[in-house]
Motif scaffolding. Structure first.
Motif, PDB file in Angstrom:
ATOM      1  N   VAL A  14       0.844  -1.196   0.000  1.00 23.06           N
ATOM      2  CA  VAL A  14       0.000   0.000   0.000  1.00 23.06           C
ATOM      3  C   VAL A  14       0.880   1.246   0.000  1.00 23.06           C
ATOM      4  O   VAL A  14       1.996   1.242   0.526  1.00 23.06           O
ATOM      5  CB  VAL A  14      -0.953   0.025   1.218  1.00 23.06           C
ATOM      6  CG1 VAL A  14      -1.956  -1.113   1.142  1.00 23.06           C
ATOM      7  CG2 VAL A  14      -0.193  -0.030   2.537  1.00 23.06           C
ATOM      8  N   ALA A  15       0.352   2.307  -0.597  1.00 22.96           N
ATOM      9  CA  ALA A  15       1.032   3.600  -0.639  1.00 22.96           C
ATOM     10  C   ALA A  15       0.047   4.662  -0.184  1.00 22.96           C
ATOM     11  O   ALA A  15      -1.017   4.816  -0.783  1.00 22.96           O
ATOM     12  CB  ALA A  15       1.541   3.896  -2.049  1.00 22.96           C
ATOM     13  N   GLN A  33      -7.015  12.904  -1.397  1.00 29.57           N
ATOM     14  CA  GLN A  33      -6.046  13.881  -1.887  1.00 29.57           C
ATOM     15  C   GLN A  33      -5.254  13.278  -3.038  1.00 29.57           C
ATOM     16  O   GLN A  33      -4.583  12.262  -2.865  1.00 29.57           O
ATOM     17  CB  GLN A  33      -5.094  14.312  -0.775  1.00 29.57           C
ATOM     18  CG  GLN A  33      -5.763  15.152   0.284  1.00 29.57           C
ATOM     19  CD  GLN A  33      -4.748  15.793   1.215  1.00 29.57           C
ATOM     20  OE1 GLN A  33      -3.588  15.413   1.271  1.00 29.57           O
ATOM     21  NE2 GLN A  33      -5.186  16.792   1.945  1.00 29.57           N
ATOM     22  N   LEU A  34      -5.318  13.914  -4.193  1.00 29.85           N
ATOM     23  CA  LEU A  34      -4.616  13.424  -5.375  1.00 29.85           C
ATOM     24  C   LEU A  34      -3.138  13.793  -5.306  1.00 29.85           C
ATOM     25  O   LEU A  34      -2.784  14.966  -5.190  1.00 29.85           O
ATOM     26  CB  LEU A  34      -5.233  14.009  -6.649  1.00 29.85           C
ATOM     27  CG  LEU A  34      -4.625  13.522  -7.966  1.00 29.85           C
ATOM     28  CD1 LEU A  34      -4.801  12.012  -8.126  1.00 29.85           C
ATOM     29  CD2 LEU A  34      -5.255  14.265  -9.138  1.00 29.85           C
ATOM     30  N   SER A  94      -1.999   7.919  -3.209  1.00 30.77           N
ATOM     31  CA  SER A  94      -2.721   6.860  -2.502  1.00 30.77           C
ATOM     32  C   SER A  94      -2.963   5.737  -3.495  1.00 30.77           C
ATOM     33  O   SER A  94      -3.628   5.929  -4.514  1.00 30.77           O
ATOM     34  CB  SER A  94      -4.056   7.401  -1.977  1.00 30.77           C
ATOM     35  OG  SER A  94      -4.806   6.370  -1.375  1.00 30.77           O
ATOM     36  N   ALA A  95      -2.401   4.556  -3.190  1.00 24.89           N
ATOM     37  CA  ALA A  95      -2.510   3.439  -4.132  1.00 24.89           C
ATOM     38  C   ALA A  95      -2.421   2.109  -3.401  1.00 24.89           C
ATOM     39  O   ALA A  95      -1.832   2.011  -2.325  1.00 24.89           O
ATOM     40  CB  ALA A  95      -1.406   3.521  -5.181  1.00 24.89           C
ATOM     41  N   ILE A  96      -3.018   1.117  -4.011  1.00 25.83           N
ATOM     42  CA  ILE A  96      -2.905  -0.266  -3.552  1.00 25.83           C
ATOM     43  C   ILE A  96      -2.319  -1.052  -4.719  1.00 25.83           C
ATOM     44  O   ILE A  96      -2.758  -0.896  -5.867  1.00 25.83           O
ATOM     45  CB  ILE A  96      -4.268  -0.833  -3.125  1.00 25.83           C
ATOM     46  CG1 ILE A  96      -4.878   0.035  -2.019  1.00 25.83           C
ATOM     47  CG2 ILE A  96      -4.140  -2.297  -2.676  1.00 25.83           C
ATOM     48  CD1 ILE A  96      -6.341  -0.271  -1.702  1.00 25.83           C
ATOM     49  N   VAL A 104      -9.433   8.960  -4.397  1.00 24.01           N
ATOM     50  CA  VAL A 104      -8.632   8.959  -5.613  1.00 24.01           C
ATOM     51  C   VAL A 104      -7.611   7.819  -5.579  1.00 24.01           C
ATOM     52  O   VAL A 104      -6.721   7.756  -6.435  1.00 24.01           O
ATOM     53  CB  VAL A 104      -7.924  10.316  -5.832  1.00 24.01           C
ATOM     54  CG1 VAL A 104      -8.952  11.420  -6.061  1.00 24.01           C
ATOM     55  CG2 VAL A 104      -7.004  10.650  -4.668  1.00 24.01           C
ATOM     56  N   THR A 105      -7.727   6.948  -4.619  1.00 20.70           N
ATOM     57  CA  THR A 105      -6.819   5.808  -4.482  1.00 20.70           C
ATOM     58  C   THR A 105      -6.857   4.982  -5.754  1.00 20.70           C
ATOM     59  O   THR A 105      -7.930   4.616  -6.233  1.00 20.70           O
ATOM     60  CB  THR A 105      -7.231   4.941  -3.279  1.00 20.70           C
ATOM     61  OG1 THR A 105      -7.268   5.771  -2.111  1.00 20.70           O
ATOM     62  CG2 THR A 105      -6.276   3.784  -3.074  1.00 20.70           C
TER      63      THR A 105
END
Length: 179
Positions: free
Chosen positions: A8-9, A83-84, A97-99, A126-127
């Motif tokens: 995850v990020a 938040q992008l 934000s990323a998986i 926005v993930t």
């Protein structure tokens, strides 16, 4: 005990790592880089925003103690997925934000976690769900940063305690007893 991993990020990896290390069932949280084009990037290169990598955490957890859906809910609930390309004062795609699911099952769970968060927060996450991508561990001095240098770092002292308080308040039954 069935050990699983998820990547995850959620902004600064020091912050995400500190939160994940306090989650019940998590045995390891390793800071690193993922999602970019440059092999073996350095911290300086990733911070430039030019490699395409995100600062991320590879979380090893016991899925008999905490399920992947619960762990992803903790992730979504302890950073701002609306938040992008930023978290607070950290701005750039490296703080997105990323998986990064490791298989199709994790991809489905990631989609469901984002849907759950959106249902509770007005649908503005926005993930991203990215990958597959190569994982690069961060330099040794970034590992377990909060437990060492981080507690003397003004940035960490301003950002990490509020995230840990949010974890304890919002996910009381998911926090390690000794945390």
């Amino acid at each position: 005990m069935a050990q699983q991993q998820v990547i995850v990020a959620g902004g600064c990896f020091w912050c995400t790592e500190a939160v994940m290390k306090d989650v019940v069932g998590v045995s390891e949280a390793e800071s690193g880089y993922i999602g970019g084009d440059k092999p073996d990037p350095t911290y300086k290169e990733v911070c430039s925003g030019e490699t395409g990598h995100a600062e991320a955490v590879r979380v090893t957890f016991d899925d008999e103690t905490i399920s992947l859906p619960d762990l992803l809910d903790v992730f979504m609930g302890t950073h701002d997925p609306s938040q992008l390309n930023r978290q607070g004062n950290d701005i750039g795609t490296q703080y997105r934000s990323a998986i990064f699911p490791l298989d199709d099952s994790q991809r489905a769970e990631a989609e469901a976690a984002i849907d759950r968060w959106n249902a509770e927060h007005g649908g503005n996450a926005v993930t991203t769900i990215e990958g597959p991508a190569h994982w690069y561990p961060a330099e040794d001095y970034h590992q377990e940063y909060w437990e060492g240098e981080g507690q003397r770092n003004p940035y960490c002292l301003a950002v990490i305690p509020p995230k840990l308080m949010k974890l304890r308040k919002s996910f009381q039954n998911k926090v390690k007893q000794d945390a």
